[in-house]
Design an enzyme around this catalytic site. Structure first.
Site, PDB file in Angstrom:
ATOM      1  N   GLY A  52       1.146  -1.101  -0.039  1.00  0.00           N
ATOM      2  CA  GLY A  52       0.460  -0.264  -0.266  1.00  0.00           C
ATOM      3  C   GLY A  52       0.286   0.991  -0.232  1.00  0.00           C
ATOM      4  CD  GLU A 107       1.623   0.329   6.495  1.00  0.00           C
ATOM      5  OE1 GLU A 107       1.682   0.866   5.429  1.00  0.00           O
ATOM      6  OE2 GLU A 107       1.087  -0.857   7.327  1.00  0.00           O
ATOM      7  CG  ASP A 111      -7.787   0.140  10.511  1.00  0.00           C
ATOM      8  OD1 ASP A 111      -8.418  -0.465  11.707  1.00  0.00           O
ATOM      9  OD2 ASP A 111      -8.461  -0.290   9.480  1.00  0.00           O
ATOM     10  N   GLY A 113      -2.928  -0.746  14.091  1.00  0.00           N
ATOM     11  CA  GLY A 113      -1.837   0.009  14.585  1.00  0.00           C
ATOM     12  C   GLY A 113      -0.645  -1.179  14.859  1.00  0.00           C
ATOM     13  CB  THR A 115       0.568  -4.042   9.866  1.00  0.00           C
ATOM     14  OG1 THR A 115      -0.274  -4.568   9.968  1.00  0.00           O
ATOM     15  CG2 THR A 115       1.473  -3.899   9.134  1.00  0.00           C
ATOM     16  CG  LEU A 116       2.957   1.294  10.770  1.00  0.00           C
ATOM     17  CD1 LEU A 116       2.634   2.206  10.990  1.00  0.00           C
ATOM     18  CD2 LEU A 116       4.524   0.842  10.311  1.00  0.00           C
ATOM     19  CE  LYS A 140      -9.990   3.098   8.651  1.00  0.00           C
ATOM     20  NZ  LYS A 140     -10.379   1.963   7.819  1.00  0.00           N
ATOM     21  CG  ASP A 168      -5.522  -3.791  -1.618  1.00  0.00           C
ATOM     22  OD1 ASP A 168      -5.995  -4.841  -1.859  1.00  0.00           O
ATOM     23  OD2 ASP A 168      -5.386  -3.705  -0.573  1.00  0.00           O
TER      24      ASP A 168
END
Length: 186
Positions: A52, A107, A111, A113, A115-116, A140, A168
């Site tokens: 993304g 990034e 959303d 958080g 993943t980060l 978000k 996506d």
């Protein structure tokens, strides 16, 4: 089924939320903030989280004054769904040695958080970076499940399903030059 979101009917349910002009203006502003923070650095390692972030990262680094070394990692938590699965999948974490380096993670959206936070923890466990900061296009906070600190944020967004400009739906619509919200969707 009339209410089911498909890649074929998504464009009929899309409202522009952030225009191409708004995106580019804010990205230039973010680059200015980053340039100020890293003005005395010899180089900056910029790591994009695929898939993304690729459009945002490309536009962002065009405005950075500090020499950049660009890397990418591939992490996933959405799959083809409209919400995070809650599980981070590390698809590719190949990186050079980052000890002593100034690192900026880029990034598309934060959303939950998860993943980060996963990636930041991973980097901190392996590398003793000089600095480690996060730049995200969309924040978000309504869905946040971690205390991740975002150093540079483009736009704060509501808890809506967004596509375009790298975001996506089932692999499609990343190429839209704006960010849209999917309306009237399941």
């Amino acid at each position: 089924m009339a209410g089911t979101l498909t890649r074929e009917n998504l464009l009929d349910r899309l409202e522009v939320r952030i225009t191409q002009e708004q995106l580019q203006t804010r990205i230039r502003e973010m680059a200015g903030e980053i340039n100020k923070a890293y003005q005395s650095c010899e180089k900056l390692i910029v790591i994009g989280v695929l898939k993304g972030s690729f459009l945002f990262m490309a536009d962002l680094i065009r405005h950075l004054d500090v020499p950049c070394h660009v890397e990418f990692v591939r992490l996933a938590s959405y799959g083809d769904a409209k919400t995070s699965s809650g599980t981070v999948k590390a698809m590719d974490l190949s990186l050079p040695e980052l000890t002593g380096e100034h690192v900026l993670i880029v990034e598309d959206i934060v959303d939950t958080g998860l993943t980060l936070q996963f990636f930041k923890d991973y980097l901190e466990s392996l590398h003793k970076t000089e600095s480690l900061r996060l730049a995200v296009l969309l924040d978000k906070p309504a869905t946040r499940q971690t205390n991740i600190t975002i150093d540079y944020a483009g736009f704060q967004v509501e808890n809506e399903f967004l596509v375009g400009y790298g975001l996506d739906f089932a692999g499609y619509y990343r190429n839209l030059p704006y960010i849209g919200v999917v309306t009237d969707a399941d």
